[in-house]
Design a protein around this motif. Structure first.
Motif, short mmCIF file in Angstrom:
data_model
loop_
_atom_site.label_atom_id
_atom_site.label_comp_id
_atom_site.label_asym_id
_atom_site.label_seq_id
_atom_site.Cartn_x
_atom_site.Cartn_y
_atom_site.Cartn_z
N LYS A 127 3.32 -1.58 -11.43
CA LYS A 127 2.61 -0.65 -12.29
C LYS A 127 1.14 -0.55 -11.89
O LYS A 127 0.50 0.46 -12.07
N LYS A 128 0.60 -1.62 -11.33
CA LYS A 128 -0.78 -1.62 -10.84
C LYS A 128 -0.79 -2.31 -9.48
O LYS A 128 0.17 -2.97 -9.12
N VAL A 129 -1.91 -2.18 -8.75
CA VAL A 129 -2.05 -3.03 -7.56
C VAL A 129 -2.81 -4.28 -7.96
O VAL A 129 -3.74 -4.23 -8.76
N SER A 130 -2.43 -5.39 -7.36
CA SER A 130 -3.09 -6.65 -7.70
C SER A 130 -4.27 -6.93 -6.76
O SER A 130 -5.10 -7.78 -7.02
N SER A 131 -4.32 -6.26 -5.60
CA SER A 131 -5.53 -6.30 -4.78
C SER A 131 -5.69 -4.93 -4.12
O SER A 131 -4.84 -4.07 -4.28
N ARG A 138 -9.28 0.61 -3.32
CA ARG A 138 -9.50 0.33 -4.74
C ARG A 138 -8.24 -0.21 -5.40
O ARG A 138 -7.17 -0.19 -4.82
N LYS A 139 -8.43 -0.70 -6.62
CA LYS A 139 -7.26 -1.14 -7.38
C LYS A 139 -6.66 0.04 -8.14
O LYS A 139 -5.49 0.30 -8.03
N GLY A 140 -7.45 0.71 -8.93
CA GLY A 140 -7.02 1.97 -9.55
C GLY A 140 -5.79 1.85 -10.43
O GLY A 140 -5.13 0.82 -10.46
N CYS A 149 5.37 -10.04 1.18
CA CYS A 149 4.36 -11.04 1.58
C CYS A 149 3.06 -10.86 0.80
O CYS A 149 2.13 -11.63 0.96
N LYS A 150 3.00 -9.80 -0.01
CA LYS A 150 1.86 -9.50 -0.88
C LYS A 150 0.61 -9.09 -0.11
O LYS A 150 -0.48 -9.03 -0.67
N LYS A 151 0.73 -8.81 1.19
CA LYS A 151 -0.45 -8.45 1.97
C LYS A 151 -0.67 -6.96 2.03
O LYS A 151 -1.77 -6.49 2.26
N TYR A 152 0.39 -6.20 1.83
CA TYR A 152 0.28 -4.77 2.00
C TYR A 152 0.46 -4.06 0.66
O TYR A 152 1.48 -4.23 0.00
N HIS A 153 -0.58 -3.29 0.28
CA HIS A 153 -0.53 -2.54 -0.97
C HIS A 153 -0.81 -1.08 -0.69
O HIS A 153 -1.72 -0.77 0.06
N LEU A 154 -0.06 -0.21 -1.31
CA LEU A 154 -0.33 1.21 -1.16
C LEU A 154 -0.02 1.93 -2.46
O LEU A 154 1.09 1.83 -2.99
N HIS A 155 -1.03 2.65 -2.97
CA HIS A 155 -0.85 3.45 -4.17
C HIS A 155 0.14 4.58 -3.93
O HIS A 155 0.08 5.24 -2.89
N VAL A 156 0.97 4.85 -4.89
CA VAL A 156 1.79 6.06 -4.85
C VAL A 156 0.86 7.28 -4.82
O VAL A 156 1.11 8.25 -4.10
#
Ligand code: ZN
Ligand code: ZN
Ligand code: ZN
Ligand code: ZN
Ligand code: ZN
Length: 239
Positions: A127-131, A138-140, A149-156
């Motif tokens: 529901k949110k990004v943690s980093s 941004r977190k946004g 692995c929790k290293k890659y985050h991408l907002h929808v």
């Protein structure tokens, strides 16, 4: 779920819509968002619907909003601009809306898989990004995909922005839909370079993964997680 080869849809009652799979982008005439892969199409009118827009549920719930009861609307209810709580983009057509809290979800956003898995890489919807997101830093508030692995985050929302930036070109170039259209699906290069810079240690492995992640997320955001756009984007990345 099994999909019919042909349907009649209330938003386009004059002709039958045929189920079709093409690795060419389209704009859904239901939710007005971009799509790729599977669709229901009227060939006479160039009318397209995402499969999730063509066969909606009247009433749904979503694990991110356990107290909500979303109902399907063919146009945004009420006056004024509404936006999707998943991706932050405007709601311009078909939508799931909760009367109680006023939350809205695009049909494709509602249908985003909670896990994308290609055998090597697993991505989970949050529901949110943690980093920080790899695209905007941004977190946004937008939903996002995170690698196991929790290293890659991408907002929808960032994926949608990448697509929107190029949508005019994609859709209108030469007035016809050609191969050239979708080889430009793009702006992925920026994403990957950011990723590259931020993870300089394990360059290759990391970038391969980022690329794969992006491919999966894009096809999911476009309403068809199974669309094989890997080759298209792969060739883009190698440039
Ligand atoms: Zn749609
Ligand atoms: Zn038609
Ligand atoms: Zn609600
Ligand atoms: Zn959305
Ligand atoms: Zn972002």
């Amino acid at each position: 779920m099994i999909y019919n080869k042909e349907i009649i849809h209330s938003s386009h009652p004059q002709h039958r819509l045929k189920f079709e799979y093409k690795e060419v982008p389209f704009r859904c005439d239901g939710c007005k968002e971009a799509g790729i892969g599977c669709r229901y199409k009227c060939e006479l009118c160039d009318f397209d619907l995402h499969k999730c827009c063509a066969v909606p549920s009247q009433s749904i719930s979503h694990p991110f909003y356990p107290k909500c009861n979303f109902q399907f609307f063919t146009r945004p209810p009420g006056n004024g601009l509404r936006y999707c709580n998943a991706c932050g983009k405007d709601v311009l057509g078909f939508v799931y809306h909760c009367r109680l809290c006023g939350f809205d979800l695009h049909p494709c956003c509602y249908n985003l898989p909670h896990m994308l898995d290609d055998g090597d890489v697993k991505l989970y919807l949050h529901k949110k990004v943690s980093s920080a997101c790899h695209r905007c830093g941004r977190k946004g508030p937008s939903w996002s995909y995170r690698s196991a692995c929790k290293k890659y985050h991408l907002h929808v929302s960032c994926v949608k922005e990448m697509l929107a930036d190029n949508w005019q070109d994609l859709y209108y170039s030469n007035g016809k839909r050609s191969l050239e259209l979708y080889t430009r699906i793009p702006s992925l290069k920026g994403t990957l370079q950011n990723h590259h810079r931020s993870k300089r240690g394990k360059v290759r492995k990391c970038c391969e993964m980022a690329g794969l992640a992006v491919q999966f997320i894009i096809s999911a955001v476009l309403g068809d997680p199974t669309a094989m756009i890997a080759g298209v984007i792969g060739s883009l990345m190698s440039k």
